[in-house]
Design a protein around this motif. Structure first.
Motif, PDB file in Angstrom:
ATOM      1  N   LEU A  58      67.454 -16.814 -91.850  1.00  0.00           N
ATOM      2  CA  LEU A  58      68.566 -16.065 -91.260  1.00  0.00           C
ATOM      3  C   LEU A  58      69.686 -16.017 -92.297  1.00  0.00           C
ATOM      4  CD1 LEU A  58      68.759 -17.383 -87.412  1.00  0.00           C
ATOM      5  CD2 LEU A  58      68.153 -14.860 -88.392  1.00  0.00           C
ATOM      6  N   VAL A  59      70.105 -17.232 -92.932  1.00  0.00           N
ATOM      7  CA  VAL A  59      70.853 -17.238 -94.086  1.00  0.00           C
ATOM      8  C   VAL A  59      70.411 -16.008 -95.333  1.00  0.00           C
ATOM      9  CG1 VAL A  59      71.763 -18.533 -95.821  1.00  0.00           C
ATOM     10  CG2 VAL A  59      71.667 -19.399 -93.534  1.00  0.00           C
ATOM     11  N   ASN A  62      70.798 -12.327 -93.841  1.00  0.00           N
ATOM     12  CA  ASN A  62      72.267 -12.008 -93.830  1.00  0.00           C
ATOM     13  C   ASN A  62      72.834 -11.917 -95.356  1.00  0.00           C
ATOM     14  OD1 ASN A  62      74.967 -11.900 -92.796  1.00  0.00           O
ATOM     15  ND2 ASN A  62      75.192 -14.051 -92.535  1.00  0.00           N
ATOM     16  N   SER A  63      72.422 -12.785 -96.014  1.00  0.00           N
ATOM     17  CA  SER A  63      72.734 -12.474 -97.775  1.00  0.00           C
ATOM     18  C   SER A  63      72.355 -11.027 -98.119  1.00  0.00           C
ATOM     19  CB  SER A  63      72.067 -13.610 -98.563  1.00  0.00           C
ATOM     20  OG  SER A  63      72.300 -13.287 -99.776  1.00  0.00           O
ATOM     21  N   ARG A  66      74.274  -8.218 -96.440  1.00  0.00           N
ATOM     22  CA  ARG A  66      75.513  -8.159 -97.188  1.00  0.00           C
ATOM     23  C   ARG A  66      75.693  -7.511 -98.439  1.00  0.00           C
ATOM     24  NH1 ARG A  66      79.861 -12.580 -95.914  1.00  0.00           N
ATOM     25  NH2 ARG A  66      78.880 -13.360 -93.661  1.00  0.00           N
TER      26      ARG A  66
END
Length: 76
Positions: A58-59, A62-63, A66
């Motif tokens: 998930l991180v 998300n990155s 972005r």
């Protein structure tokens, strides 16, 4: 029984005073409960590892999102 789970040992000592005082009639039950405790521990570790992997995924997602949004914003 090979190895007894520490939680089961504490519980049996509380009830019987010592694991040596466990009646023979309870041996099958203690074996099953012992196995359940160890299975629970294994399942918990697998779940924790799964959550850790999902969190990292998930991180990363998300990155990436972005980066895509920042690229789209600068191109507009």
């Amino acid at each position: 029984m090979d190895k007894m789970h520490s939680l089961l040992i504490r519980q049996l000592k509380k009830i019987f005073g010592s694991i040596n005082n466990i009646p023979k009639d309870f041996q099958e039950l203690t074996d099953v409960v012992n196995k359940a405790y160890f299975n629970f521990d294994e399942d918990r570790l697998l779940l924790e590892r799964s959550i850790e992997i999902s969190s990292h995924e998930l991180v990363e997602a998300n990155s990436q999102m972005r980066s895509i949004f920042q690229t789209m914003r600068t191109c507009s």
